[in-house]
Design a protein around this motif. Structure first.
Motif, short mmCIF file in Angstrom:
data_model
loop_
_atom_site.label_atom_id
_atom_site.label_comp_id
_atom_site.label_asym_id
_atom_site.label_seq_id
_atom_site.Cartn_x
_atom_site.Cartn_y
_atom_site.Cartn_z
N VAL A 61 -22.44 25.30 -0.47
CA VAL A 61 -23.68 25.28 -1.25
C VAL A 61 -24.79 24.85 -0.29
CG1 VAL A 61 -24.93 24.14 -3.12
CG2 VAL A 61 -22.53 24.78 -3.43
N ASP A 62 -25.77 25.71 -0.13
CA ASP A 62 -26.84 25.43 0.84
C ASP A 62 -27.85 24.43 0.31
OD1 ASP A 62 -26.24 27.27 3.12
OD2 ASP A 62 -26.32 28.75 1.51
N LEU A 63 -28.10 24.46 -0.99
CA LEU A 63 -29.16 23.63 -1.55
C LEU A 63 -28.80 23.18 -2.95
CD1 LEU A 63 -32.12 22.53 -1.40
CD2 LEU A 63 -32.85 24.72 -2.36
N ALA A 64 -29.00 21.91 -3.23
CA ALA A 64 -28.82 21.37 -4.57
C ALA A 64 -30.12 20.74 -5.04
CB ALA A 64 -27.71 20.32 -4.60
N PHE A 65 -30.54 21.11 -6.23
CA PHE A 65 -31.62 20.40 -6.90
C PHE A 65 -30.97 19.26 -7.68
CE2 PHE A 65 -33.24 24.82 -6.71
CZ PHE A 65 -34.37 24.59 -5.95
N VAL A 66 -31.39 18.04 -7.43
CA VAL A 66 -30.78 16.89 -8.07
C VAL A 66 -31.88 15.99 -8.64
CG1 VAL A 66 -29.25 14.90 -7.81
CG2 VAL A 66 -28.84 16.97 -6.45
N GLY A 67 -31.91 15.82 -9.95
CA GLY A 67 -32.84 14.90 -10.56
C GLY A 67 -32.22 13.52 -10.72
N PHE A 68 -33.06 12.53 -11.00
CA PHE A 68 -32.58 11.17 -11.29
C PHE A 68 -32.78 10.91 -12.77
CE2 PHE A 68 -34.04 9.43 -6.84
CZ PHE A 68 -33.21 10.34 -6.21
N GLY A 69 -31.73 10.46 -13.46
CA GLY A 69 -31.90 10.07 -14.84
C GLY A 69 -32.61 8.72 -14.96
N GLU A 70 -33.03 8.40 -16.15
CA GLU A 70 -33.72 7.13 -16.39
C GLU A 70 -32.82 5.94 -16.06
OE1 GLU A 70 -35.51 7.00 -20.29
OE2 GLU A 70 -36.22 9.06 -20.10
N ASN A 71 -31.51 6.12 -16.20
CA ASN A 71 -30.56 5.06 -15.86
C ASN A 71 -30.01 5.23 -14.45
OD1 ASN A 71 -28.88 7.25 -16.18
ND2 ASN A 71 -27.43 6.21 -17.54
N GLY A 72 -30.60 6.15 -13.67
CA GLY A 72 -30.15 6.38 -12.31
C GLY A 72 -29.03 7.39 -12.17
N HIS A 73 -28.71 8.10 -13.25
CA HIS A 73 -27.63 9.08 -13.12
C HIS A 73 -28.05 10.27 -12.27
CE1 HIS A 73 -29.24 10.99 -17.04
NE2 HIS A 73 -29.33 11.95 -16.14
N ILE A 74 -27.07 10.92 -11.64
CA ILE A 74 -27.25 12.22 -11.00
C ILE A 74 -26.23 13.16 -11.61
CG2 ILE A 74 -28.35 11.52 -8.85
CD1 ILE A 74 -25.62 11.36 -7.52
N ALA A 75 -26.69 14.37 -12.01
CA ALA A 75 -25.93 15.19 -12.94
C ALA A 75 -25.60 14.28 -14.13
CB ALA A 75 -24.72 15.80 -12.27
N PHE A 76 -24.36 14.25 -14.61
CA PHE A 76 -24.02 13.28 -15.65
C PHE A 76 -23.08 12.21 -15.09
CE2 PHE A 76 -25.42 15.84 -19.51
CZ PHE A 76 -26.39 14.91 -19.87
N ASN A 77 -23.30 11.86 -13.83
CA ASN A 77 -22.60 10.71 -13.24
C ASN A 77 -23.42 9.46 -13.58
OD1 ASN A 77 -20.36 11.96 -11.43
ND2 ASN A 77 -22.19 13.18 -10.99
N ASP A 78 -23.13 8.89 -14.72
CA ASP A 78 -23.82 7.70 -15.18
C ASP A 78 -23.24 6.46 -14.51
OD1 ASP A 78 -25.64 8.75 -17.14
OD2 ASP A 78 -23.97 9.00 -18.54
N PRO A 79 -23.97 5.35 -14.49
CA PRO A 79 -23.36 4.09 -14.09
C PRO A 79 -22.11 3.86 -14.95
CG PRO A 79 -25.73 3.83 -14.35
CD PRO A 79 -25.40 5.19 -14.87
N GLY A 80 -21.05 3.46 -14.30
CA GLY A 80 -19.81 3.25 -15.04
C GLY A 80 -18.81 4.37 -14.88
N VAL A 81 -19.30 5.60 -14.67
CA VAL A 81 -18.37 6.72 -14.43
C VAL A 81 -18.59 7.34 -13.06
CG1 VAL A 81 -18.15 7.24 -16.88
CG2 VAL A 81 -19.82 8.49 -15.51
N ALA A 82 -19.74 7.06 -12.42
CA ALA A 82 -20.01 7.59 -11.08
C ALA A 82 -19.02 7.00 -10.08
CB ALA A 82 -21.44 7.27 -10.66
#
Length: 253
Positions: A131-152
């Protein structure tokens, strides 16, 4: 525009969400064209959500040979059909795929009858090429994709997994207008894991709005930790982050 440059990511601070999205799209288009020029084709990971709207709106206007681009994405709700207005498949189809017609769009089927088989299928897709490029946003709780605190987990041994959504993530979906109330938000999702995201050759992160300011500050200036999965951006050598003055407002420098 001001730029923070140190040993970590290149951080661009723009005036507002529209400007941040335009700058992120311009940078992403350069990376996409470069990948096509060097490899003949490219694969990109597309993020969804309100923070990505301006980026995608500008990206579809860029001069890109979309016939040489394959699109994958980061996550999808479990049990939500592809035509649901809040489905991430629907978001990508209506805002990107229908407008530019990429050579392929590989959707995560969150409503598949056999979710393990679907995760196996997507794992194979991810492993077929870089994968050459990923667009990655930050969630309000700091998640990336749906890797939330606690499951990341930056040491995850799988490329995609089923997760229970953090309460703050579910509240964010209501706050962004995707669901009418908390009870309507799915409790689970399929998400690419942190190692799968970090395997992309480059990241472009567009993170505007005041509601993201605490997550941005934690990601860029706090500990690198699963407690703020977005902090993993500092582990990647090729990341550009596009903020507006509001999301950057809690940074100390």
């Amino acid at each position: 525009m001001s730029i923070m440059q140190n040993k970590g990511p290149a951080v661009h601070i723009l005036a507002d969400q529209e400007s941040a999205g335009a700058a992120a799209a311009s940078a992403a288009a350069v990376h996409i064209r470069d990948a096509i020029a060097s490899r003949g084709h490219t694969r990109i990971l597309v993020a969804t959500g309100n923070s990505q709207l301006a980026l995608i709106e500008h990206l579809v206007q860029e001069p890109i040979d979309w016939g040489s681009v394959s699109v994958l994405h980061l996550d999808e709700y479990v049990g939500v059909p592809a035509d649901h207005p809040a489905s991430f498949r629907h978001w990508i189809k209506t805002r990107l795929a229908d407008k530019v017609r990429p050579s392929a769009v590989h959707y995560i089927e969150g409503d598949a009858a056999d979710l393990q088989a679907e995760m196996n299928r997507y794992t194979r897709l991810l492993s077929e090429d870089v994968v050459d490029l990923a667009f990655v946003g930050f969630g309000e709780n700091g998640h990336i994709a749906f890797n939330d605190p606690g499951v990341a987990d930056r040491n995850d041994l799988v490329a995609i997994k089923r997760v229970a959504l953090d309460l703050e993530s579910r509240k964010q979906q209501v706050g962004e207008g995707h669901f009418p109330d908390l009870a309507s938000v799915p409790a689970h999702a399929l998400t690419l894991t942190c190692p799968a995201l970090l395997a992309a050759r480059r990241w472009v992160c567009c993170v505007p709005e005041k509601r993201k300011a605490a997550a941005v500050a934690a990601a860029l200036e706090g500990p690198i930790s699963e407690e703020c999965p977005a902090s993993f951006c500092r582990l990647h050598p090729r990341i550009e982050i596009f903020l507006d003055q509001y999301s950057a407002s809690l940074l100390s420098r």
